[in-house]
Design an enzyme around this catalytic site. Structure first.
Site, PDB file in Angstrom:
ATOM      1  N   HIS A 126       0.809  -1.229   0.000  1.00 51.09           N
ATOM      2  CA  HIS A 126       0.000   0.000   0.000  1.00 51.09           C
ATOM      3  C   HIS A 126       0.831   1.262   0.000  1.00 51.09           C
ATOM      4  O   HIS A 126       0.297   2.361  -0.093  1.00 51.09           O
ATOM      5  CB  HIS A 126      -0.968   0.007   1.176  1.00 51.09           C
ATOM      6  CG  HIS A 126      -0.405   0.577   2.447  1.00 51.09           C
ATOM      7  ND1 HIS A 126       0.754   0.129   3.028  1.00 51.09           N
ATOM      8  CD2 HIS A 126      -0.853   1.570   3.252  1.00 51.09           C
ATOM      9  CE1 HIS A 126       0.974   0.820   4.144  1.00 51.09           C
ATOM     10  NE2 HIS A 126       0.027   1.693   4.294  1.00 51.09           N
ATOM     11  N   GLY A 127       2.132   1.162   0.141  1.00 55.62           N
ATOM     12  CA  GLY A 127       2.940   2.379   0.178  1.00 55.62           C
ATOM     13  C   GLY A 127       4.405   2.015   0.272  1.00 55.62           C
ATOM     14  O   GLY A 127       4.803   0.886  -0.031  1.00 55.62           O
ATOM     15  N   ALA A 128       5.210   2.979   0.711  1.00 59.54           N
ATOM     16  CA  ALA A 128       6.631   2.722   0.838  1.00 59.54           C
ATOM     17  C   ALA A 128       6.925   2.059   2.183  1.00 59.54           C
ATOM     18  O   ALA A 128       7.808   1.215   2.296  1.00 59.54           O
ATOM     19  CB  ALA A 128       7.396   4.037   0.718  1.00 59.54           C
TER      20      ALA A 128
END
Lengths: 487, 136
Positions: free
Chosen positions: A410-412
């Protein structure tokens, strides 16, 4: 509770996945499986995220494995970046901690027919207009106010409620996960406190890691999929990251309180109180599900209204309607949610509750829930990175259905804690550093900006590479920020 | 410093040491609002009365902070001064502060929620220690 390195077992499965065997701790019902390469794993080991992957494996009715995406980091209860599916037929539980306080936190990507060259001369004005018009930060209500009765309708109908009010168009709904409305919503189960917190916050960004960014398409990695989404090199897009605001936080809080006695009542042993849960089929479980779905619908309306305000700002700066500017919604995905979905488990087809806590749905081509425009390429998976480097667009692949209950990252993922990030920015001006990189940033709080600086995050390129190599989702386009507003 | 923040990757931890239980609750409340606003910029111009039932435990601390957060969120009331008495029935408190004034107040984090994760209230020798992690 201090930060400690993970010292438990990890077995290599292949280049991009690892196993925490269920023999690690007596209460684990399934293995933990972590998607990461060697470099990311070194970062992941630094805190207790992997212990939390093991904790989730205790949940009754859990299927296959407690899964972790390459962006995992230490959360409360569940790790952030975790996926867990439970089967109601096997006494499976629903856990508010597996969704998070920010129910249906997610991202939406809006395209335009503007290019980098169109925006460059007016970049600062555009960011300042967005910063003036779009409410950000704590303690600030928005321009849309809904009575408690209207809020209940909004939560029951989702984005369709805004369609009737001229604040959405049909294609917005078509390109929103679940068409912006979970059918199980029970707005009457949402407390008065939650309604009070939510009445002036629909259409506000919030603070923390939430943002609205103007970005340009930096590189295209799959021409066919990019074309299906209307994306091409140098094009200007808008990425919005927010969730269900105070209303959703209150729904989660109410549920955790309601469930305080549930584990004892149902004989469920948990290694962490924040994992509190109830059987899906119990009255407590059903109550949470009804309220959670209502809050999820509120969140889709929130992102819809944020997008609507962004369209208005572009209209002001470019003196053309948003339709003329081609500002259609590419897609909106949730990354904090639980959904009842059909999946193959072993040799059985099952309906399971998939908890995605910091994980994005990544359905492959031909999946019935993938909108018609993307049926050939797979569902768009939108991955925000950090405000200095990049974000990504991917599309779901068959591997996600085989390995991760239709989910990807979902992201870094954070690598520095908030306190460490603030310490690292003493004597620096993060806004000026970003400006030198060509990014205009406006934020209410300097500390907020310091906490969210690019160095606080893992390099998102490395995270999506793992997801791509594991065939959970395929890279389509890399996006680079040019303007950021934050709380 | 009667309270301090400590590291938690995505969120913030708050730690309080105090000689008596009422002071733990007062300092935890100030610690919570110090995450939201520059406390020195807030004046105790008005006050609210609060009562929370329950025996002295980490859950009473949780409920107290949660209640304060609710009043902040709904009334946009920044609180800076707290008087707390704790008895067998639970907690009674007066909390003083003022509504947000965008001109004067330097706002910082939006605290989404108080969490149960790592929640702690315990005696350590002659002193009390409280730890709570808030979701940012």
């Amino acid at each position: 509770m201090a930060k400690q390195k993970y010292t438990g077992p990890l077995e290599r499965i292949d280049d991009v996945s690892w196993r925490i065997p269920k023999s690690y701790r007596e209460g684990m019902r399934v293995d933990g499986i972590v998607y990461a390469d060697d470099a990311l794993l070194d970062l992941i080991r630094e805190d207790q995220a992997l212990e939390q992957v093991a904790n989730v494996a205790y949940l009754p009715g859990i299927q296959s494995a407690s899964l972790a995406m390459p962006d995992i980091h230490w959360g409360y209860g569940f790790c952030i970046g975790g996926v867990c599916a439970t089967d109601p037929a096997e006494g499976g539980v629903i856990s508010p901690g597996g969704v998070g306080y920010d129910i249906n936190c997610g991202v939406r990507l809006v395209r335009s027919n503007l290019t980098r060259a169109d925006v460059e001369p007016v970049k600062t004005q555009l960011v300042e207009e967005l910063y003036r018009q779009v409410p950000t930060g704590t303690g600030r209500g928005g321009k849309y106010r809904f009575s408690h009765d209207q809020l209940r309708r909004l939560m029951g109908e989702g984005v369709g409620f805004l369609l009737g009010r001229g604040l959405a168009v049909e294609s917005d709904i078509e390109h929103t996960e679940a068409r912006g409305c979970l059918p199980g919503a029970e707005p009457d189960l949402v407390s008065r406190r939650a309604l009070q917190r939510g009445f002036d916050q629909c259409g506000t960004l919030g603070s923390g890691n939430h943002f609205l960014e103007v970005q340009v398409v930096d590189s295209v990695h799959d021409e066919r999929a990019a074309a299906a989404m209307g994306l091409k090199q140098d094009q200007v897009v808008v990425l919005i990251h927010s969730g269900s605001r105070g209303l959703g936080y209150q729904v989660c809080d109410d549920a955790l309180k309601m469930l305080r006695g549930a584990p004892a009542k149902y004989g469920i042993e948990l290694p962490d109180r924040q994992l509190v849960c109830a059987p899906i089929e119990s009255p407590e479980g059903q109550e949470y599900i009804g309220a959670m779905c209502a809050a999820a619908n509120y969140a889709w309306c929130n992102r819809q209204l944020l997008m609507w305000q962004a369209r208005e700002c572009f209209e002001t700066i470019f003196n053309r309607s948003w339709e003329e500017l081609g500002m259609s919604l590419v897609y909106d995905v949730a990354h904090n949610i639980a959904k009842f979905e059909e999946h193959q488990v072993g040799d059985q087809q099952k309906r399971v509750w998939v908890h995605r806590k910091g994980a994005t749905r990544a359905f492959p081509p031909s999946h019935p829930e993938t909108p018609a425009a993307y049926r050939q390429i797979g569902q768009p998976v939108i991955i925000p990175g950090d405000m200095g480097r990049a974000s990504w667009v991917l599309v779901g692949q068959d591997g996600s259905m085989q390995h991760s209950f239709g989910s990807a990252c979902h992201g870094a993922g954070r690598v520095l804690s908030r306190t460490a990030a603030v310490k690292a920015s003493q004597g620096r001006r993060i806004d000026q550093e970003l400006a030198e990189r060509g990014v205009i940033a406006r934020a209410r709080s300097w500390k907020g900006l310091a906490e969210e600086q690019p160095d606080a995050y893992k390099n998102v390129d490395l995270v999506v590479n793992v997801v791509d190599r594991a065939a959970l989702a395929k890279k389509v386009a890399r996006l680079r920020p040019v303007g950021v507003i934050k709380g | 410093m009667p309270y301090e923040t400590f590291e938690h990757t995505a969120d913030l931890g708050l730690r309080v040491w105090a000689d008596d239980i009422a002071t733990v609750f007062v300092d935890a409340a100030r610690g919570l609002f110090s995450m939201i606003v520059e406390l020195d910029s807030v004046q105790p111009r008005e006050s609210i009365e609060l009562a929370i039932e329950g025996e002295v435990s980490d859950l009473l601390l949780f409920d107290w902070l949660n209640e304060l957060l609710y009043h902040y969120e709904v009334q946009h009331l920044l609180l800076c001064r707290f008087e707390v008495t704790i008895g067998e029935q639970g907690l009674k408190a007066t909390a003083g502060g003022e509504p947000i004034d965008a001109e004067r107040h330097v706002l910082d984090h939006e605290v989404k929620a108080i969490t149960y994760h790592g929640l702690k209230l315990e005696r350590q020798g002659a002193r009390w220690l409280a730890e709570v992690i808030v979701d940012i």
